[in-house]
Design a protein around this motif. Structure first.
Motif, short mmCIF file in Angstrom:
data_model
loop_
_atom_site.label_atom_id
_atom_site.label_comp_id
_atom_site.label_asym_id
_atom_site.label_seq_id
_atom_site.Cartn_x
_atom_site.Cartn_y
_atom_site.Cartn_z
N GLU A 79 28.78 34.48 47.90
CA GLU A 79 27.46 34.99 48.30
C GLU A 79 27.48 36.52 48.35
OE1 GLU A 79 26.11 33.32 51.96
OE2 GLU A 79 26.45 31.24 51.32
N ARG A 80 28.55 37.08 48.86
CA ARG A 80 28.67 38.53 48.98
C ARG A 80 28.87 39.21 47.62
NH1 ARG A 80 30.93 42.53 52.54
NH2 ARG A 80 31.19 41.00 54.19
N LEU A 81 29.76 38.64 46.81
CA LEU A 81 30.27 39.34 45.63
C LEU A 81 29.56 38.98 44.33
CD1 LEU A 81 34.03 38.88 46.55
CD2 LEU A 81 32.71 41.01 46.75
N GLY A 82 28.81 37.89 44.33
CA GLY A 82 28.10 37.48 43.13
C GLY A 82 28.88 36.44 42.35
N PRO A 83 28.18 35.70 41.48
CA PRO A 83 28.79 34.58 40.77
C PRO A 83 29.88 35.00 39.79
CG PRO A 83 26.58 35.03 39.93
CD PRO A 83 26.75 35.86 41.15
N GLY A 84 29.89 36.26 39.37
CA GLY A 84 30.90 36.70 38.41
C GLY A 84 32.23 37.07 39.02
N ALA A 85 32.33 37.08 40.35
CA ALA A 85 33.58 37.46 41.00
C ALA A 85 34.66 36.42 40.73
CB ALA A 85 33.37 37.61 42.50
N ASP A 86 35.88 36.91 40.46
CA ASP A 86 37.02 36.04 40.16
C ASP A 86 37.61 35.54 41.47
OD1 ASP A 86 39.24 34.76 39.20
OD2 ASP A 86 40.12 36.50 38.21
N LEU A 87 37.13 34.38 41.93
CA LEU A 87 37.50 33.81 43.22
C LEU A 87 37.88 32.35 43.04
CD1 LEU A 87 34.50 35.17 45.30
CD2 LEU A 87 36.88 35.81 45.70
N GLN A 88 38.83 31.90 43.84
CA GLN A 88 39.12 30.48 43.86
C GLN A 88 39.78 30.09 45.17
OE1 GLN A 88 42.35 29.05 41.17
NE2 GLN A 88 42.31 31.15 40.40
N VAL A 89 39.80 28.80 45.42
CA VAL A 89 40.48 28.25 46.59
C VAL A 89 41.93 28.00 46.21
CG1 VAL A 89 40.58 26.35 48.23
CG2 VAL A 89 38.36 27.18 47.43
N ALA A 90 42.85 28.57 46.97
CA ALA A 90 44.28 28.39 46.72
C ALA A 90 45.02 28.60 48.02
CB ALA A 90 44.78 29.36 45.65
N ASP A 91 46.24 28.08 48.08
CA ASP A 91 47.05 28.12 49.29
C ASP A 91 48.21 29.08 49.08
OD1 ASP A 91 48.60 27.65 51.51
OD2 ASP A 91 48.75 25.48 51.24
N LEU A 92 48.30 30.09 49.95
CA LEU A 92 49.38 31.06 49.83
C LEU A 92 50.74 30.43 50.03
CD1 LEU A 92 50.16 34.02 49.40
CD2 LEU A 92 49.76 34.42 51.84
N GLY A 93 50.78 29.29 50.68
CA GLY A 93 52.05 28.61 50.90
C GLY A 93 52.49 27.73 49.75
N ALA A 94 51.68 27.68 48.67
CA ALA A 94 51.99 26.84 47.50
C ALA A 94 52.07 27.75 46.26
CB ALA A 94 50.90 25.79 47.32
N PRO A 95 52.55 27.22 45.12
CA PRO A 95 52.54 28.03 43.89
C PRO A 95 51.15 28.54 43.57
CG PRO A 95 53.92 26.10 43.59
CD PRO A 95 53.23 25.92 44.93
N LEU A 96 51.05 29.82 43.25
CA LEU A 96 49.76 30.44 42.99
C LEU A 96 49.34 30.22 41.53
CD1 LEU A 96 50.22 33.83 44.88
CD2 LEU A 96 49.01 31.78 45.66
N PRO A 97 48.04 30.12 41.26
CA PRO A 97 47.54 29.80 39.92
C PRO A 97 47.42 31.03 39.02
CG PRO A 97 45.71 29.90 41.44
CD PRO A 97 46.94 30.12 42.27
N TYR A 98 48.45 31.88 39.02
CA TYR A 98 48.43 33.10 38.21
C TYR A 98 49.76 33.23 37.49
CZ TYR A 98 44.87 33.89 41.79
OH TYR A 98 43.81 33.74 42.65
N ALA A 99 49.71 33.87 36.32
CA ALA A 99 50.92 34.05 35.52
C ALA A 99 51.81 35.13 36.12
CB ALA A 99 50.53 34.43 34.09
N ASP A 100 53.06 35.13 35.69
CA ASP A 100 54.01 36.17 36.12
C ASP A 100 53.48 37.54 35.72
OD1 ASP A 100 55.50 33.94 36.69
OD2 ASP A 100 57.14 34.40 35.32
N ASP A 101 53.78 38.55 36.55
CA ASP A 101 53.53 39.96 36.22
C ASP A 101 52.05 40.25 35.93
OD1 ASP A 101 56.32 40.02 36.34
OD2 ASP A 101 56.55 39.98 34.15
N THR A 102 51.15 39.57 36.62
CA THR A 102 49.72 39.71 36.33
C THR A 102 49.11 40.93 37.00
OG1 THR A 102 49.43 37.33 36.05
CG2 THR A 102 47.46 38.59 36.59
#
Length: 233
Positions: A79-102
Protein backbone atom coordinates in the motif's frame (compact mmCIF):
# COMPACT_ATOMS: atom_id res chain seq x y z
CA UNK A 1 8.41 -15.30 18.09
CA UNK A 2 6.86 -16.13 14.72
CA UNK A 3 7.06 -13.23 12.26
CA UNK A 4 3.40 -13.64 11.35
CA UNK A 5 2.58 -12.83 14.99
CA UNK A 6 2.66 -9.25 13.72
CA UNK A 7 -0.38 -9.99 11.54
CA UNK A 8 -2.60 -9.55 14.60
CA UNK A 9 -1.53 -5.93 15.17
CA UNK A 10 0.16 -4.87 11.92
CA UNK A 11 -1.87 -1.73 11.29
CA UNK A 12 -1.63 -0.54 14.90
CA UNK A 13 2.13 -1.06 14.75
CA UNK A 14 2.42 0.80 11.46
CA UNK A 15 0.38 3.80 12.60
CA UNK A 16 2.29 4.16 15.88
CA UNK A 17 5.73 3.82 14.35
CA UNK A 18 5.02 6.22 11.51
CA UNK A 19 5.74 9.14 13.85
CA UNK A 20 6.85 7.51 17.10
CA UNK A 21 10.12 8.22 18.86
CA UNK A 22 11.86 4.87 18.55
CA UNK A 23 11.34 4.26 14.84
CA UNK A 24 10.68 7.58 13.12
CA UNK A 25 13.08 9.72 15.18
CA UNK A 26 15.73 7.24 16.21
CA UNK A 27 16.13 3.89 14.43
CA UNK A 28 15.39 4.98 10.85
CA UNK A 29 17.42 8.21 10.85
CA UNK A 30 20.36 6.40 12.45
CA UNK A 31 20.21 3.59 9.88
CA UNK A 32 20.08 6.07 7.00
CA UNK A 33 23.09 7.96 8.36
CA UNK A 34 25.06 4.72 8.55
CA UNK A 35 23.98 3.73 5.04
CA UNK A 36 25.25 6.99 3.57
CA UNK A 37 25.22 7.32 -0.23
CA UNK A 38 23.34 4.32 -1.63
CA UNK A 39 22.61 5.66 -5.10
CA UNK A 40 22.88 2.78 -7.57
CA UNK A 41 23.23 0.16 -4.79
CA UNK A 42 21.24 -3.06 -4.77
CA UNK A 43 19.81 -3.13 -1.24
CA UNK A 44 17.95 -5.88 0.60
CA UNK A 45 15.57 -4.70 3.33
CA UNK A 46 15.34 -7.84 5.47
CA UNK A 47 12.33 -7.70 7.77
CA UNK A 48 11.01 -4.64 5.95
CA UNK A 49 7.79 -4.35 7.96
CA UNK A 50 5.47 -1.81 6.38
CA UNK A 51 8.24 -0.36 4.23
CA UNK A 52 9.31 3.05 5.61
CA UNK A 53 13.04 2.27 5.41
CA UNK A 54 12.55 0.71 1.96
CA UNK A 55 10.85 3.96 0.89
CA UNK A 56 13.68 6.14 2.20
CA UNK A 57 16.41 4.02 0.59
CA UNK A 58 14.57 3.98 -2.73
CA UNK A 59 14.22 7.78 -2.59
CA UNK A 60 18.02 7.97 -2.22
CA UNK A 61 18.53 6.13 -5.49
CA UNK A 62 18.92 2.52 -4.35
CA UNK A 63 17.29 -0.43 -6.06
CA UNK A 64 15.54 -2.00 -3.08
CA UNK A 65 14.16 -5.49 -2.51
CA UNK A 66 12.26 -6.26 0.66
CA UNK A 67 10.76 -9.16 2.53
CA UNK A 68 9.01 -9.78 5.80
CA UNK A 69 7.68 -12.85 7.57
CA UNK A 70 4.31 -11.20 8.20
CA UNK A 71 1.92 -11.26 5.23
CA UNK A 72 -0.06 -8.41 6.78
CA UNK A 73 3.07 -6.26 7.03
CA UNK A 74 3.95 -6.98 3.40
CA UNK A 75 0.45 -6.01 2.32
CA UNK A 76 0.77 -2.68 4.15
CA UNK A 77 4.19 -2.18 2.53
CA UNK A 78 2.58 -2.66 -0.88
CA UNK A 79 0.00 0.00 0.00
CA UNK A 80 2.84 2.38 0.87
CA UNK A 81 5.28 1.55 -1.91
CA UNK A 82 3.03 0.72 -4.86
CA UNK A 83 2.42 -2.47 -6.83
CA UNK A 84 5.80 -2.32 -8.57
CA UNK A 85 7.82 -2.66 -5.35
CA UNK A 86 9.90 -5.85 -5.14
CA UNK A 87 8.36 -7.36 -2.00
CA UNK A 88 7.60 -10.84 -0.81
CA UNK A 89 6.82 -12.89 2.27
CA UNK A 90 9.88 -14.81 3.46
CA UNK A 91 11.38 -16.04 6.72
CA UNK A 92 14.79 -14.79 7.79
CA UNK A 93 15.27 -18.04 9.66
CA UNK A 94 14.94 -20.09 6.44
CA UNK A 95 16.83 -20.10 3.10
CA UNK A 96 16.20 -16.79 1.36
CA UNK A 97 14.72 -16.70 -2.18
CA UNK A 98 17.68 -14.79 -3.68
CA UNK A 99 20.77 -15.86 -5.59
CA UNK A 100 24.29 -15.69 -4.22
CA UNK A 101 26.07 -12.31 -4.39
CA UNK A 102 22.88 -10.43 -5.35
CA UNK A 103 23.09 -7.36 -3.11
CA UNK A 104 25.58 -4.59 -2.33
CA UNK A 105 23.97 -3.87 1.04
CA UNK A 106 21.48 -5.49 3.37
CA UNK A 107 19.66 -3.64 6.14
CA UNK A 108 18.18 -5.56 9.07
CA UNK A 109 16.50 -3.04 11.33
CA UNK A 110 15.24 -4.25 14.73
CA UNK A 111 14.75 -7.85 13.60
CA UNK A 112 17.50 -10.15 14.90
CA UNK A 113 16.64 -9.58 18.56
CA UNK A 114 13.47 -11.64 17.99
CA UNK A 115 15.58 -14.71 17.14
CA UNK A 116 17.29 -17.10 19.51
CA UNK A 117 19.64 -18.47 16.83
CA UNK A 118 21.51 -16.00 14.63
CA UNK A 119 23.71 -18.50 12.79
CA UNK A 120 21.36 -19.41 9.92
CA UNK A 121 20.04 -15.86 9.31
CA UNK A 122 23.54 -14.37 9.25
CA UNK A 123 24.80 -17.14 6.97
CA UNK A 124 21.98 -16.46 4.52
CA UNK A 125 22.58 -12.71 4.59
CA UNK A 126 26.27 -13.34 3.94
CA UNK A 127 25.39 -15.61 1.01
CA UNK A 128 23.19 -13.07 -0.77
CA UNK A 129 25.67 -10.20 -0.29
CA UNK A 130 28.51 -9.70 -2.73
CA UNK A 131 32.04 -10.02 -1.32
CA UNK A 132 32.77 -6.74 0.45
CA UNK A 133 29.06 -5.96 0.71
CA UNK A 134 27.67 -4.34 3.83
CA UNK A 135 25.25 -5.61 6.43
CA UNK A 136 23.72 -2.77 8.44
CA UNK A 137 21.74 -3.89 11.44
CA UNK A 138 20.20 -2.65 14.65
CA UNK A 139 19.09 -4.59 17.71
CA UNK A 140 17.97 -3.86 21.23
CA UNK A 141 20.91 -2.63 23.26
CA UNK A 142 22.12 -5.40 25.60
CA UNK A 143 21.70 -3.12 28.60
CA UNK A 144 17.93 -3.15 28.03
CA UNK A 145 17.80 -6.47 29.86
CA UNK A 146 18.61 -4.68 33.13
CA UNK A 147 15.41 -2.63 32.84
CA UNK A 148 13.33 -5.75 32.26
CA UNK A 149 14.98 -7.94 34.90
CA UNK A 150 17.69 -6.45 37.14
CA UNK A 151 18.57 -9.93 38.42
CA UNK A 152 19.10 -11.43 34.95
CA UNK A 153 22.47 -12.80 33.85
CA UNK A 154 23.95 -10.35 31.33
CA UNK A 155 26.23 -13.04 29.91
CA UNK A 156 23.44 -15.53 29.08
CA UNK A 157 21.48 -15.61 25.83
CA UNK A 158 18.04 -15.37 27.35
CA UNK A 159 14.48 -14.28 26.44
CA UNK A 160 12.61 -11.39 28.01
CA UNK A 161 9.24 -9.82 27.28
CA UNK A 162 7.73 -6.34 27.34
CA UNK A 163 4.19 -5.09 26.91
CA UNK A 164 3.78 -2.34 24.31
CA UNK A 165 0.75 -0.08 24.02
CA UNK A 166 0.20 1.38 20.56
CA UNK A 167 -1.43 4.71 19.86
CA UNK A 168 -4.85 3.15 19.35
CA UNK A 169 -4.69 1.53 22.80
CA UNK A 170 -3.81 -1.93 21.46
CA UNK A 171 -1.61 -3.81 23.97
CA UNK A 172 0.73 -6.55 22.77
CA UNK A 173 3.45 -8.59 24.43
CA UNK A 174 6.69 -8.86 22.46
CA UNK A 175 9.42 -11.34 23.35
CA UNK A 176 13.07 -10.59 22.57
CA UNK A 177 16.34 -12.48 22.95
CA UNK A 178 19.07 -10.76 24.94
CA UNK A 179 22.66 -11.27 23.77
CA UNK A 180 25.79 -9.91 25.41
CA UNK A 181 28.00 -7.92 23.08
CA UNK A 182 30.63 -10.64 22.81
CA UNK A 183 27.99 -13.15 21.67
CA UNK A 184 26.95 -10.76 18.92
CA UNK A 185 30.51 -10.25 17.70
CA UNK A 186 31.17 -14.01 17.80
CA UNK A 187 28.08 -14.63 15.67
CA UNK A 188 29.18 -12.04 13.13
CA UNK A 189 32.65 -13.53 12.86
CA UNK A 190 31.34 -17.08 12.57
CA UNK A 191 29.16 -16.00 9.63
CA UNK A 192 32.07 -14.36 7.81
CA UNK A 193 31.49 -10.72 8.69
CA UNK A 194 33.96 -8.13 9.91
CA UNK A 195 32.74 -5.32 12.18
CA UNK A 196 33.39 -1.91 10.63
CA UNK A 197 31.22 0.30 12.86
CA UNK A 198 29.54 0.00 16.25
CA UNK A 199 27.21 2.89 16.92
CA UNK A 200 25.15 4.14 19.87
CA UNK A 201 23.69 7.16 18.09
CA UNK A 202 21.83 10.19 19.38
CA UNK A 203 18.18 10.64 18.55
CA UNK A 204 17.30 12.90 15.65
CA UNK A 205 17.83 16.55 16.67
CA UNK A 206 14.43 17.49 15.20
CA UNK A 207 12.56 15.10 17.50
CA UNK A 208 9.55 16.83 19.12
CA UNK A 209 10.37 17.38 22.76
CA UNK A 210 7.11 15.86 23.94
CA UNK A 211 8.16 12.47 22.52
CA UNK A 212 11.35 12.29 24.59
CA UNK A 213 11.63 10.71 28.05
CA UNK A 214 10.71 13.41 30.59
CA UNK A 215 13.83 12.77 32.70
CA UNK A 216 16.25 13.10 29.76
CA UNK A 217 17.27 16.65 30.64
CA UNK A 218 19.85 18.12 28.26
CA UNK A 219 21.17 14.76 27.08
CA UNK A 220 21.08 14.09 23.33
CA UNK A 221 21.19 10.29 23.57
CA UNK A 222 19.75 7.45 25.60
CA UNK A 223 20.29 3.69 25.80
CA UNK A 224 17.92 1.98 23.39
CA UNK A 225 19.35 0.29 20.28
CA UNK A 226 22.81 -0.81 19.16
CA UNK A 227 23.83 -0.41 15.51
CA UNK A 228 26.47 -2.21 13.46
CA UNK A 229 27.96 -1.93 10.00
CA UNK A 230 29.50 -5.26 8.97
CA UNK A 231 31.51 -6.19 5.89
CA UNK A 232 31.09 -9.53 4.16
CA UNK A 233 34.50 -11.16 3.82
Amino acid sequence: MRADHYDTFARSYAETNESGLFNAHYARPAMLRLAGDVEGHRVLDAGCGTGPLFEDLRARGATVTGFDGSPAMVELARERLGPGADLQVADLGAPLPYADDTFDDAVVSLVLHYLQDWSAPLAELHRVLRPGGRLLLSVNHPRILEASDPEADYFAVTPYSDVYTFGDGHDVTLTFWHRPLHAMSDAFADAGFRIRVISEPPFDPDTPRELLPPDLGDRTAFICFLFFVLEAE
